[in-house]
Design a protein around this motif. Structure first.
Motif, PDB file in Angstrom:
ATOM      1  N   THR A  93       2.163 -33.098 -37.514  1.00  0.00           N
ATOM      2  CA  THR A  93       1.385 -34.335 -37.571  1.00  0.00           C
ATOM      3  C   THR A  93      -0.051 -34.106 -38.045  1.00  0.00           C
ATOM      4  OG1 THR A  93       0.925 -34.071 -35.189  1.00  0.00           O
ATOM      5  CG2 THR A  93       2.748 -35.513 -35.811  1.00  0.00           C
ATOM      6  N   SER A 123       0.916 -40.106 -36.862  1.00  0.00           N
ATOM      7  CA  SER A 123       0.925 -40.219 -35.397  1.00  0.00           C
ATOM      8  C   SER A 123      -0.509 -40.348 -34.908  1.00  0.00           C
ATOM      9  CB  SER A 123       1.572 -38.968 -34.778  1.00  0.00           C
ATOM     10  OG  SER A 123       1.292 -38.881 -33.395  1.00  0.00           O
ATOM     11  N   LYS A 126      -2.672 -37.306 -34.561  1.00  0.00           N
ATOM     12  CA  LYS A 126      -3.371 -36.727 -35.710  1.00  0.00           C
ATOM     13  C   LYS A 126      -4.876 -36.746 -35.497  1.00  0.00           C
ATOM     14  CE  LYS A 126      -4.284 -37.678 -40.609  1.00  0.00           C
ATOM     15  NZ  LYS A 126      -3.914 -38.507 -41.786  1.00  0.00           N
TER      16      LYS A 126
END
Length: 213
Positions: A93, A123, A126
């Motif tokens: 991610t 996501s 992140k």
């Protein structure tokens, strides 16, 4: 007179209930004969690399692969996107610029589909990982779809014992506490929940991802 009215009222109620019930049964049979999807039916698809629970009880993807994740709700595509996995089999991610640098702190993130970012090509983790990276530290997002607290515990134990993780971030919702442990297995057709000692049955569990390429 009162008795007859009550009797007639009861008969009418019974006829009404019977009529409604028989209609619902007819519609259900009709839909099944024509093989039309129910509006509330979600079908999930994932790349043929699949999902498994390994010997550590950790749910993960196949490492260093590109995955496609697709879901259809009724006749509508709910989401369709691609993502990469890291060398441990978790969804990547965030690309950390510190990944090749030696430091004594690895922050490991555990959670369910929300933290993994299912349904989106990004996501929320992140942005958390970006902040961690700016402090010169490494992070891995080990959140996996369908995970409950048992799977999360297994993942955190793996991170501590095998990845030398020193810190952890756990993201849970109330449903994760109630969710029973599900051992995910796969064959050529699907990845699905293993039920007791039965052979893999792709049509038996709602926790099923059909394989696509």
């Amino acid at each position: 007179m009162s008795f007859n009215l009550n009797k007639n009222f009861c008969i009418n109620i019974i006829l009404l209930i019977t009529s409604v019930f028989s209609t619902l049964v007819f519609v259900e049979i009709f839909l099944r004969i024509l093989k039309l999807p129910n509006n509330n039916q979600r079908t999930m698809f994932i790349s043929s690399h699949g999902i498994i629970n390994d010997n550590y009880g950790v749910r993960r993807y196949k490492k260093n692969k590109i995955y496609r994740h697709l879901a259809i709700y009724g006749k509508k595509v709910e989401y369709d996107y691609f993502f990469k996995t890291d060398l441990y089999g978790f969804r990547k991610t965030f690309d950390s610029k510190n990944i090749d640098k030696k430091n004594d702190k690895l922050i490991f993130i555990a959670g369910d589909s929300f933290t993994e970012g299912v349904g989106s090509n990004i996501s929320w983790a992140k942005y958390l990982q970006s902040s961690i990276c700016n402090k010169g530290l490494n992070s891995i997002n080990g959140a996996m779809t369908g995970s409950g607290i048992v799977e999360m515990k297994n993942t955190l134990s793996f991170a501590k014992n095998n990845l030398n993780s020193t810190h952890a971030i756990l993201s849970i919702i109330p449903h994760d506490i109630l969710r029973s442990q599900e051992n995910i297995v796969k064959n050529n057709k699907c990845s699905t929940k293993k039920i007791d000692n039965e052979q893999i049955n792709c049509n038996k569990s709602a926790a099923t991802w059909w394989h696509i390429d």
